[in-house]
Every structure is written in C-alpha cells, then in structure tokens.
Scaffold this motif. Structure first.
Motif, PDB file in Angstrom:
ATOM      1  N   VAL A  34       5.822   8.690   3.242  1.00  0.00           N
ATOM      2  CA  VAL A  34       4.607   7.888   3.445  1.00  0.00           C
ATOM      3  C   VAL A  34       4.783   7.003   4.673  1.00  0.00           C
ATOM      4  N   ALA A  35       5.994   6.415   4.793  1.00  0.00           N
ATOM      5  CA  ALA A  35       6.259   5.566   5.957  1.00  0.00           C
ATOM      6  C   ALA A  35       6.192   6.388   7.247  1.00  0.00           C
TER       7      ALA A  35
ATOM      8  N   GLY B 127      -1.194   7.759   8.412  1.00  0.00           N
ATOM      9  CA  GLY B 127      -1.248   7.190   7.085  1.00  0.00           C
ATOM     10  C   GLY B 127      -2.272   6.078   7.099  1.00  0.00           C
ATOM     11  N   ILE B 128      -1.753   4.861   6.933  1.00  0.00           N
ATOM     12  CA  ILE B 128      -2.616   3.694   6.922  1.00  0.00           C
ATOM     13  C   ILE B 128      -3.019   3.371   8.365  1.00  0.00           C
TER      14      ILE B 128
ATOM     15  N   LEU C 227      -3.637  10.766   0.146  1.00  0.00           N
ATOM     16  CA  LEU C 227      -2.194  10.570   0.368  1.00  0.00           C
ATOM     17  C   LEU C 227      -1.405  10.869  -0.908  1.00  0.00           C
TER      18      LEU C 227
ATOM     19  N   ASP D 247       1.454  -2.259   7.735  1.00  0.00           N
ATOM     20  CA  ASP D 247       2.222  -1.317   6.931  1.00  0.00           C
ATOM     21  C   ASP D 247       3.613  -1.179   7.525  1.00  0.00           C
TER      22      ASP D 247
ATOM     23  N   THR E 137      -7.515  10.106   5.374  1.00  0.00           N
ATOM     24  CA  THR E 137      -6.332   9.319   5.041  1.00  0.00           C
ATOM     25  C   THR E 137      -6.572   8.373   3.882  1.00  0.00           C
TER      26      THR E 137
ATOM     27  N   TYR F  41       0.819  -1.206   0.000  1.00  0.00           N
ATOM     28  CA  TYR F  41       0.000   0.000   0.000  1.00  0.00           C
ATOM     29  C   TYR F  41       0.860   1.267   0.000  1.00  0.00           C
ATOM     30  N   SER F  42       1.795   1.353   0.936  1.00  0.00           N
ATOM     31  CA  SER F  42       2.537   2.608   1.031  1.00  0.00           C
ATOM     32  C   SER F  42       3.500   2.788  -0.148  1.00  0.00           C
TER      33      SER F  42
ATOM     34  N   VAL G 145       1.387   4.078  -2.943  1.00  0.00           N
ATOM     35  CA  VAL G 145       1.096   5.490  -2.683  1.00  0.00           C
ATOM     36  C   VAL G 145       2.325   6.340  -3.022  1.00  0.00           C
ATOM     37  N   ALA G 146       3.490   5.904  -2.544  1.00  0.00           N
ATOM     38  CA  ALA G 146       4.711   6.697  -2.740  1.00  0.00           C
ATOM     39  C   ALA G 146       5.046   6.824  -4.216  1.00  0.00           C
TER      40      ALA G 146
ATOM     41  N   SER H 107       2.614   6.992   8.273  1.00  0.00           N
ATOM     42  CA  SER H 107       1.953   5.883   8.973  1.00  0.00           C
ATOM     43  C   SER H 107       2.614   5.641  10.332  1.00  0.00           C
TER      44      SER H 107
END
Lengths: 620, 281
Positions: B213-214, B222-223, B143, B229, B138, B79-80, B83-84, B217
């Motif tokens: 992104v990390a 984030g997530i 994102l 994640d 979120t 997921y991340s 997104v990134a 979260s």
C-alpha cells in the motif's frame, strides 16, 4: 562378569559386551545398565522387550554407537578380542560394515533415497576392501543370497522402486556384502506383511547358517525370536532380567516379567485362551525405581526388591536371571482361562440375529492417469458375510487382501461399487454423510495407527467430548462428567483428559481412540488392526478391554487383523480374505482346528508362532 | 495465588519476544489511529520554508512544500494501515477458507482452486494491484480488493499445502465416519495443524501488505495529494534526505517498527490452551 556361570571368554566368542551402560549426556538418567552379552560364532541372540526397555540402545551400543544426547558411560564391547569402545573414530568406522554391521528398523529410512541399489552396494565394498576385481561377483552373490534379482536392471533401481520386503532385503544385503562376522538387526521384519515376514525370516536363517555369521536380533515379537534365535535375552527397564538358551527361557521362564510376557501373547496354535495383561505401565528411563525396575508391577513383590537391583543368579548353567523371589514365583501355578464362545456350541439351528449383513460387496480404487485413462483396481471382489449381534467377527488376510477396504466400506469411508450392506435391516449408504444420524452414531470405527488417530492439536478431553456434542446425547453441562466416566471405562486416569496425544503411550492412545468411539454409544464397533502397533503386554490389555466392553455393553465387534493369535483369542467368527475375495468363513474353532482352504493353512503355517509346549502351555 | 495464575495464563499466549513485538505493533498502530486527531498544526498548511530544519513548534522541520513534517507524519498513517490490514484480513479469510476447502475436497474443486491461484500468482503483486487501481480508481474499497486479490492465492497455496499433509490422517477419517459436517472437519480438525504455517506466513504477509500500500502511494497511485500518507511522504521528501532527513524519518521508523513488531509477535504466538488443560494446571 561372565554371562554363563562358567566363564565364556574363549576364542569362539565373537562379540562380548561387559557391563555396558548408556546414560544421558548430563548423567541425569540411565538408559541401559549392567548389560552382559556373549555372542559365540555362528549363533543367534534374540533381544526381546517392550518399547522403552532399552533393546535398541543395546543393539547400537554393540556397534560402539549411542544416540544424540546419550553416551556410552561405562563397560566394554569386544569384537574378536578387541575393545571397540577404545578405538579411534576412524578405526571404529573401519570396523563397522566390515566386521560388524547393522540393519535398521525401517528400511524406507535406512536406505538413501537418491542412491541406486547397485551403487550403494559397490560403495560399501569399495570403502572396506581393496580387492577391486571381485566386486561385481560379490554383489551378484549377495543379491542371490538375499533372494533378490541379480540383473543390472535391478541394480539400477532406487529404493522407492522396491516393495517393503525387497527394501529390507537390500538393507540386509548391504549389511552382508563385506562378510562381517556379526550382524545386528533391529526389528527388521516389523512393519512387513505376515507372509513377507515369514519369507524374510527364512532368508535370514539360511544366511546365518550358510555363512556362519553371528546375529543379534532385536524384536518385540516373541514368536519371531522363538523361531530364529539360539539364545535370548529379555530386557526390562534397561537391564537384562533373564537370559539363556531359547528353548530353556521359553519353556521354563523363571523371571516374573518373562512369565508375564509369555502369558500376554495370544496363541494361534493352542486352544483359545484369554491373554493376560501385565498390570501397570512400563518404566521410563527417567523414573527408574532404585530396586528392581519390575517390582512396582510384580505380583511377587517383596520389600527387599526395592532396595537394589537384584544380582544375577544362575538356577541352571547358562540360564541367568535377576530376581530375588523367583522361587516363590515358580511355585505359583498359572492357569489360563480358556475362551468359551457361545458360538462354538451354536449350530446352524440356533437362534441368530444378524446386526450386519454384507452381500456381494465390490469396491475398487480407480487410478486415473491423464493420458493412460482410468485404471480400476479391484480391492474387494464379491464379499458376503453376516455378523451376529453381540459377536466378534475377525477379518484376516495379508495386506492387499481387501480386509481394510471392506471395513472402510462398512464405516462409510469408501464407497462400494456394487453390493448391499444392511445394518439392523436398513440399507447402509456408501458415504457416512449420507447415512442418517442414528446409524452414523451406532457404527463407530477405531483406526489402525494410534499415532495418527488422535488430533495432535486437541486434548484427550476435547477429543472424547466431540461425539457427545455431535450426537447431542448428553446435555452440555454433563459432558465434562461423561468424559471422565468414559476415561474410567477404558481404564485411564481422569488427569489424562488434559493431555495431548504426543504425551501418551501407544496403548493409551488406543484407549482414547476406543473411548472416543464409545462416546457415541455405538452398537457396532469396527476395529482396524487396533493392536498390531502395540507391545504384547499392552496388546493383551487392549484385547481384555474390548472383550470386557463387548460383554458389558453388548457391542458387536468387527475386527480386522493379520495376527492369527489375536483372532483366536478374541473372535467368535472368522472371515479369511485373499486378493479381495473371501476364501473361507467359519467359527474360530473350525478355522483353527480344521482349516479347509489351502490359503488358510498356509497362513497358519507362515506365521512365526510360539510353540504349544512353551510356557504357560495350553489351557485345560 | 489467583493473580499469579492469571498472570501466567496471560503470559502464556505469547513468548517474551512475542510480547515485545506485540507492543511495538500496537504502539505504531496507536500512533497511526489517533495521530490525525492530535496534530499540533494543520498538516496541509504551508508554515515554513521547503525542507526547513527542526525548530520549536516544528519538531521534524518542514517538508518539500514547507508543511509541518511532524503533523503530516501523525496524520499520514491511518488510511494506508487501515487499507493494508483490512486488505490482509479479507484476503486471509478467503484464502484460508478456500485453501482448507481445496485440501479437504481434493478432486476437481482442488484442481480448479490450485490452477486459478497459480495463474494469479503469475502476476507480480504490484503489477496486479496497479492493473486494478488503474482500471477502477483509487478509492478505499478498490485498494482493499486489489490487496486482497494479491493475498488470496498466496495464502490459499500455503494453507492447501499444509492442509494436505493432515488430510489423510486417521483422525480426519474418523471424523468423516462420524458424519461430521464439512466445516467442522475443515476448521476444527485440519485448521489447527495449518495454523503454524498460516501464522508464519502472516508474519511476512502483513508487513508486505503494508509495504504494498505504501509503495502504491509512493508511486502516486494510492492516496492522492495533498492528503498525507507515509508512502507519499517518503516519495515527496526523499530528494532532500541529506538536507532534511527528519522529513522522512517518522514514516520510515514507524514502518520498520511495525514490520519487525508484527513478525516478532506472530513468531512468539503460542495459542490458547484447552479448558481440560486449564483445569489441571
């Protein structure tokens, strides 16, 4: 080995180079070899040659210096009887600037941008002399000698606050301030304006005469060397191929290369003739032939030439050359082809068809400053002229005369403020993008600087192919073939299509730029100083090409240049511009044989030309 | 003959270290993409003691709630990273286009774009993202948009600066005199000279995007838990780093490999060769 047949190692010889050789660090290639030079006190030696001939390497070698990656591998350089190559780095540093100094090619990089002029001069003196009291007086004196302002305000300036000519004079002042006995100048006037150059040469000549300084002057401009030097050395492929007093070498050249060079220079002072290009390309240090480096391009080539480098011979005392077949070469009489232009005979009553008409053109650059408001600088002021179909019109003038701006207006790169430009009866819009397709195609420009005129990220083939695609004159499948035809048309090998601009020489780049313009099949070709950055021999071949294209394809040329020699050899009509205005228009013949305007006369007088008596003389 | 030529052509796109970097990048991406499909355990099930150590069937031991760390690692990358990467690509294409436009147009277009991007750069990246996420929620596209809005002005500035260097080159003028359309001049004449700077920037910016992104979260914005994640895993398990380091090792190593890999790959990128070039060699 002495340079003149009779040994020349008396006290009067300040600087003597003996068998100087510079090689790459790994010894795989040699840049210069067997260079013998003698510079007596108070005399000026000119070193001429094309780019890559090794003339700058010689100039630096005389200072005991070699560029990164190279080293002085043999020979000696003696200054006042002392071999400077055997000095320690500290001793050598002490000599440089004090006894022997250097003026670099480009003053904008030769001066430190962050040091004020006065400080730089002061530092130069304090490094080399202990006499502290007279520093100010000496600085004032040297500024006066180089015809610069001497006041404190001027000395507080930074290099960027000076014009190009002033920068170069500061560089000369720096070289001069410690009163060295020898100054080495590497193309100090290249890149300067015609009249600025003429003034600077005047300054240099006076300095040398007054101070009794010896001068080594490196240049590719034969006219400058002719007007400044006492002796001249002609270099090719890293060797001196001919050497002697300047009158002797220019009036009676014996080496085929020197003769070729002189035949290639377009003259302003003699009847128009076609400059003759030297066939082939200049040799590079890494592919020197074993024999004479000029042999592959020489028309008097014989098998012995390829065996080894010819030994020096002295046909006359103090006139040295390195050629086996020079006697054969001398027997062949050179006849130059005079240029006969149809316009020369054409009177006002003759039939004329104008391709381009410029009427009352005004153009300006506006400089808007946030608080000071808009400042309008008039670059072109009420310019009118006509260009006949199939002719070549030259626009001449100094930089700042508006000649390039006029050309940019025609090309659609600069929007004129006022005035009408008509091309084949149609009014030209100010911006190329507003013009309709066919007009855009029919007017093409070849820009000034070959180094930035080709996209470095594209191959030659892609560059030439683009106009074919843009104007869709050629179906997609046939484009590759057409590119090859265009390369052939400008005398380049098909393999060049794969090269990038960085892999081409200046002349080749200019040919590609011309081929790109030709790809559009234009009827009007605008050339902006297309030969000014090129060596004489290459310049002649580009002029030849343009002439050929004009005759074969029926193109009309508008040619912007500051070089009157080039104008005389290519143009049929001339427009002389000054400060944005046209001062004189006429046929080439009228302008050169009977200039009416004082500025035109001044321009003709200002430029260091070869003399009419110089080889090969005026055409019949 | 032809196979060696093919090989050479294949090799010519990247240098040796470029290929190493590319394979590092691709293997991490592969883990992240197919990881959720091959988890040995359900990543959300409580299967052991909190911070339980490695044992057969649970290679990386258990996390703070006693869930299987290995399965959560496999499930937590996709997921991340998506997104990134999408966030970067959206930002890069916009930043590139606007940067070229600014460099080419000059005048008020350039001034407006430059000033706007300066203002946006004024906000620290994480603050700008937090602002958007706090206001808009979120979800995936929030994102992506948040990340793109961080990247656009920064990429714009770099592209504009190196584009301006070639803006006045004679070949651009010749193209103008030929009447070339704007997009041709921007993308065919100017862009190739901007590309090296753009790639160097990408080598820094792609890892930074992943990290952003990390971080988001990690900060819990984030997530959302209980979803797995990498950023969240590190955040939840960092307290037991000395007791059960394997719980955080997977995401840490994967993120590190990815960042180094992307950097090496982009540094070693040599680009394509023209068709004229290929014909000759």
């Amino acid at each position: 080995m002495p340079v003149t047949q009779h040994s020349a190692t008396g006290n009067s010889n300040l600087l003597v180079a003996n068998q100087l050789q510079v090689q790459g660090n790994d010894g795989t290639f040699t840049i210069i070899e067997g260079v013998d030079l003698v510079i007596p006190k108070g005399r000026t030696l000119g070193i001429v040659g094309e780019s890559g001939s090794g003339k700058t390497t010689v100039a630096m070698g005389l200072l005991g210096f070699s560029r990164e990656g190279t080293r002085i591998s043999a020979g000696s350089v003696s200054l006042n009887g002392e071999n400077i190559l055997s000095l320690s780095p500290a001793d050598l540093r002490a000599r440089r600037g004090r006894d022997i100094s250097y003026v670099p090619q480009d003053p904008s990089t030769g001066l430190h941008p962050g040091i004020r002029i006065g400080v730089a001069l002061r530092e130069m003196l304090s490094v080399h002399t202990n006499n502290v009291e007279n520093i100010d007086a000496r600085i004032e004196q040297v500024l006066r000698e180089t015809q610069l302002p001497t006041d404190a305000e001027f000395q507080r300036r930074y290099p960027f606050e000076l014009s190009g000519g002033q920068q170069q004079r500061v560089a000369i002042a720096l070289a001069l301030v410690c009163r060295p006995s020898v100054i080495i100048m590497d193309e100090p006037t290249t890149g300067l304006d015609v009249t600025t150059q003429a003034r600077l040469i005047e300054v240099i000549r006076d300095l040398v005469r007054v101070n009794g300084t010896s001068l080594v002057y490196v240049s590719h401009d034969l006219g400058v060397v002719r007007s400044l030097a006492d002796d001249v050395a002609v270099m090719y492929g890293g060797r001196i191929v001919e050497q002697g007093p300047v009158d002797e070498v220019f009036m009676n050249p014996m080496h085929p290369y020197t003769r070729g060079l002189l035949e290639a220079v377009p003259r302003a002072l003699t009847k128009a003739f076609k400059p003759r290009a030297i066939a082939g390309d200049a040799v590079e240090p890494w592919d020197w032939p074993t024999g004479c480096p000029f042999a592959p391009r020489c028309s008097h080539h014989s098998p012995e030439c390829d065996v080894s480098m010819p030994a020096p011979v002295w046909p006359k005392e103090s006139h040295m050359l390195r050629c086996i077949n020079f006697e054969n070469a001398l027997k062949q009489k050179t006849t130059l082809e005079p240029v006969e232009r149809k316009n020369d005979h054409l009177d006002a009553g003759g039939q004329k068809e104008n391709v381009l008409t410029i009427n009352n053109l005004h153009a300006n650059y506006s400089r808007s400053k946030l608080l000071k408001g808009k400042k309008i600088v008039d670059a072109v002021n009420d310019v009118s002229f006509d260009v006949e179909a199939g002719s070549c019109l030259a626009i001449v003038g100094e930089s700042g005369s508006g000649k390039s701006t006029t050309l940019r207006c025609i090309a659609g790169l600069h929007e004129p403020r006022l005035g009408v430009m008509e091309f084949k009866g149609e009014v030209l819009a100010g911006r190329a993008r507003q013009r309709h397709g066919d007009i855009r195609r029919l007017v093409q420009i070849v820009p000034q600087n070959p180094d930035s005129s080709l996209n470095p990220k594209m191959t030659v083939g892609e560059i030439i192919e683009r106009p074919l695609a843009l104007y869709s004159r050629v179906p997609k499948e046939a484009r590759h073939q057409r590119v090859l035809e265009l390369l052939e048309l400008v005398h380049l090998r098909p393999a060049m299509g794969a090269r990038y601009a960085s892999e081409l020489s200046g002349g080749e780049k200019q040919r590609v730029a011309i081929a790109r313009a030709l790809a559009a099949e234009p009827s009007l070709l605008l050339c902006d100083e297309v030969v000014s950055a090129l060596d004489v021999a290459v310049q002649a071949s580009i002029l030849e090409l343009l002439e050929e294209l004009r005759n074969d394809l029926g193109m009309t040329l508008v040619f912007v240049t500051h070089d009157l020699g080039v104008v005389r050899s290519i143009a049929s009509q001339v427009v002389v511009m000054k400060n944005g205005q046209v001062v004189e228009t006429g046929t080439t013949k009228e302008i050169f044989e009977n200039p009416r305007d004082t500025y035109t006369q001044e321009l003709l007088g200002a430029i260091p030309h070869l003399r009419p008596t110089d080889y090969p003389g005026a055409p019949e | 003959m032809s196979s060696t030529r093919k090989k050479q052509r294949f090799r010519s796109y990247f240098s040796v270290t470029g290929w190493i970097g590319l394979s590092m990048t691709l293997s991490v991406l592969l883990i992240a993409l197919i990881g959720p499909l091959v988890t040995p355990q359900n990543p959300d099930d409580l299967l052991g003691l909190p911070f339980g150590v490695s044992q057969p069937g649970a290679l990386f031991g258990f996390d703070s709630y006693g869930r299987d760390s290995f399965s959560r690692f496999l499930a937590g990358g996709r997921y991340s990273l998506v997104v990134a990467i999408i966030g970067y690509l959206v930002g890069a294409s916009l930043g590139l286009t606007l940067g070229l436009l600014a460099a080419y147009s000059r005048g008020w277009v350039d001034a407006a774009l430059a000033w706007t991007s300066e203002v946006l750069i004024g906000f620290p990246a994480l603050v700008l993202m937090l602002l958007l996420v706090a206001g808009l929620g979120t979800s995936f596209w929030v994102l992506v948009v948040a990340l793109a809005s961080v990247n656009v002005p920064r990429i714009l500035r770099i592209v504009r600066a190196s584009g301006r260097e070639v803006r006045d080159a004679a070949y651009v003028e010749v193209a103008e005199a030929r009447g070339e359309p704007r997009r041709y001049i921007m993308f065919k004449e100017i862009f190739p000279s901007v590309l090296p700077a753009f790639l160097v920037d990408a080598g820094v910016r792609i890892p930074a995007s992943i990290l952003l992104v990390a971080s988001l979260s990690f900060l819990g914005l984030g997530i959302q838990p209980p979803a797995s994640d990498w950023g969240l895993i590190i955040s939840e398990n960092r307290v037991a780093l000395t007791v059960q380091p394997l719980a955080v090792m997977g995401p840490i190593v994967a993120l590190a490999l990815l960042m180094i890999g992307v950097n090496l790959a982009l540094d070693g990128f040599k680009g394509n060769k023209s068709s004229y070039r290929r014909d000759i060699s």
